[in-house]
Design an enzyme around this catalytic site. Structure first.
Site, PDB file in Angstrom:
ATOM      1  N   GLU A  18     -42.464  25.711  13.202  1.00  0.00           N
ATOM      2  CA  GLU A  18     -43.278  26.277  12.374  1.00  0.00           C
ATOM      3  C   GLU A  18     -44.021  27.537  13.106  1.00  0.00           C
ATOM      4  O   GLU A  18     -45.078  27.249  13.699  1.00  0.00           O
ATOM      5  CB  GLU A  18     -44.284  25.192  11.824  1.00  0.00           C
ATOM      6  CG  GLU A  18     -43.789  24.157  11.086  1.00  0.00           C
ATOM      7  CD  GLU A  18     -44.790  22.932  10.753  1.00  0.00           C
ATOM      8  OE1 GLU A  18     -45.690  23.194  10.381  1.00  0.00           O
ATOM      9  OE2 GLU A  18     -44.492  21.921  11.207  1.00  0.00           O
ATOM     10  N   HIS A  38     -41.209  25.575   6.907  1.00  0.00           N
ATOM     11  CA  HIS A  38     -41.316  24.137   7.022  1.00  0.00           C
ATOM     12  C   HIS A  38     -39.934  23.224   6.920  1.00  0.00           C
ATOM     13  O   HIS A  38     -39.817  22.256   6.687  1.00  0.00           O
ATOM     14  CB  HIS A  38     -42.052  23.314   6.346  1.00  0.00           C
ATOM     15  CG  HIS A  38     -42.843  22.087   7.097  1.00  0.00           C
ATOM     16  ND1 HIS A  38     -42.309  21.186   7.037  1.00  0.00           N
ATOM     17  CD2 HIS A  38     -44.114  21.949   7.515  1.00  0.00           C
ATOM     18  CE1 HIS A  38     -43.131  20.096   7.814  1.00  0.00           C
ATOM     19  NE2 HIS A  38     -44.249  20.863   8.005  1.00  0.00           N
ATOM     20  N   HIS A  78     -52.058  22.555   5.089  1.00  0.00           N
ATOM     21  CA  HIS A  78     -51.077  23.433   4.334  1.00  0.00           C
ATOM     22  C   HIS A  78     -51.574  23.970   2.985  1.00  0.00           C
ATOM     23  O   HIS A  78     -50.702  23.911   2.075  1.00  0.00           O
ATOM     24  CB  HIS A  78     -49.809  22.522   4.396  1.00  0.00           C
ATOM     25  CG  HIS A  78     -49.320  22.304   5.539  1.00  0.00           C
ATOM     26  ND1 HIS A  78     -49.331  23.015   6.828  1.00  0.00           N
ATOM     27  CD2 HIS A  78     -48.129  21.247   5.941  1.00  0.00           C
ATOM     28  CE1 HIS A  78     -48.559  22.637   7.715  1.00  0.00           C
ATOM     29  NE2 HIS A  78     -47.925  21.626   7.218  1.00  0.00           N
TER      30      HIS A  78
END
Length: 350
Positions: free
Chosen positions: A315, A195, A121
């Site tokens: 996601e 998210h 991420h």
């Protein structure tokens, strides 16, 4: 949609303090409200959605995303061994990049490693942990907010200075729309996602009694550390086949390859609230996540005791580790080109 600069506010937009980060940076919380009374809360910390309040079929208002009460709790969540990225905008690269490096056009790029030796991420301080700048608000029908972040060349090891804008719109049809735009002054890779952990029964519920479908007959194969192997597997008659409704799984951390872009990427149903969530995207994949082992270590908003089945993430994104797999859809953003992505989370009665 055309946005206006901040000049006035109506009942459709509210602004209030959201506390201070550990470094003393002030954060704000913006509430968008449509004519139905549905409300979406967004903070400038991580361009994060903190609440999504909507009435179910009986008129009961439910907050259907997980979150925290102030910015200090969001900052604290990133100090956990497995950060939840609660409601955040994820970048510069969503998902894992194997061993935090990739080769591209004769160069090797070494990235921040924050997950078992891999880059996850965007690295140790990805865009989910930055204070974003407010660009504009729209306070009429379909209220919206646009936030911006400028990521310098070399940020977490990634090349190129990237300017990214994220626009959140709450439509009068109870659609929560996210539009991402980015440009770079040098060739780079970009893969953005959202998210939020959804729970159609409210953020204190359990998703295991809710059912989901996924518009996919294939998934990415991954190794024991959830790094894609490069293989794409068919899902016929296997536990990951969600082409027909099934209860949300106990745990999942999987990228699905989407089949038909005209159909919802994923759908979530709740027998209790009689609500359904339809996820639409222009991305090639949706990564679905349930089972965060960080829950229980921090109290959620309104003193909620979150657990691994409190919510589910959808996601929408390109594939993890795509820079190391040339046959995956490309995540390269060329100098002076424009990255654009759009995802819609639509809530409606069953």
């Amino acid at each position: 949609m055309e946005l206006t600069n901040i000049s006035r506010f109506s009942q459709n937009v509210r602004i209030r303090s959201f506390g201070f980060t550990p470094r003393g940076h002030a954060s704000r919380l913006y509430t968008l409200r449509n004519e139905r009374g549905t409300e979406l809360d967004v903070t400038d910390y991580g361009a994060t959605v903190t609440s999504f309040r909507i009435a179910d079929g009986t008129g009961r208002v439910r907050d259907i995303v997980l979150g925290f009460d102030d910015v200090a709790d969001y900052a604290a969540s990133f100090r956990l061994r497995a950060a939840p990225y609660m409601g955040a905008t994820v970048g510069r690269y969503a998902g894992r990049i194997a061993f935090g490096e990739f080769e591209w056009e004769g160069g090797r790029f070494r990235l921040s490693r924050n997950n078992n030796g891999h880059c996850l991420h965007g690295g140790k301080k990805g865009w989910s942990r930055r204070i974003w700048s407010l660009v504009s608000l729209h306070d009429g029908d379909n209220p919206a907010i646009r936030l911006q972040h400028v990521s310098p060349d070399g940020d977490m090891g990634f090349p190129g200075k990237v300017t990214v804008n994220v626009t959140y719109t709450l439509t009068e049809q109870d659609e929560f729309v996210i539009e991402y735009e980015a440009t770079s002054d040098a060739d780079t890779v970009v893969n953005l996602t959202h998210h939020s952990y959804f729970n159609l029964d409210g953020h204190t519920g359990d998703v295991r009694q809710q059912q989901m479908m996924v518009n996919s007959t294939r998934k990415l194969e991954a190794d024991e550390e959830n790094i894609p192997t490069g293989r794409i597997l068919k899902l016929d008659h296997c536990p990951f086949d969600f082409t027909s409704p099934k209860n949300c799984p106990e745990a999942i951390d999987t990228t699905f390859v989407l089949d038909d872009p005209s159909r919802p990427a994923a759908t979530l149903f709740s027998p209790e609230s009689q609500l359904q969530l339809l996820v639409y995207t222009d991305q090639p994949g949706v990564h679905i996540y349930v089972g965060g082992n960080c829950f229980g270590l921090l109290a959620g908003k309104e003193k909620a005791a979150y657990h691994p089945h409190s919510g589910i993430c959808f996601e929408t994104q390109h594939f993890p580790d795509a820079p190391n797999h040339p046959h995956f859809p490309s995540t390269v953003l060329r100098k002076d080109e424009r990255y654009f992505q759009k995802t819609i989370y639509k809530i409606q009665p069953l």
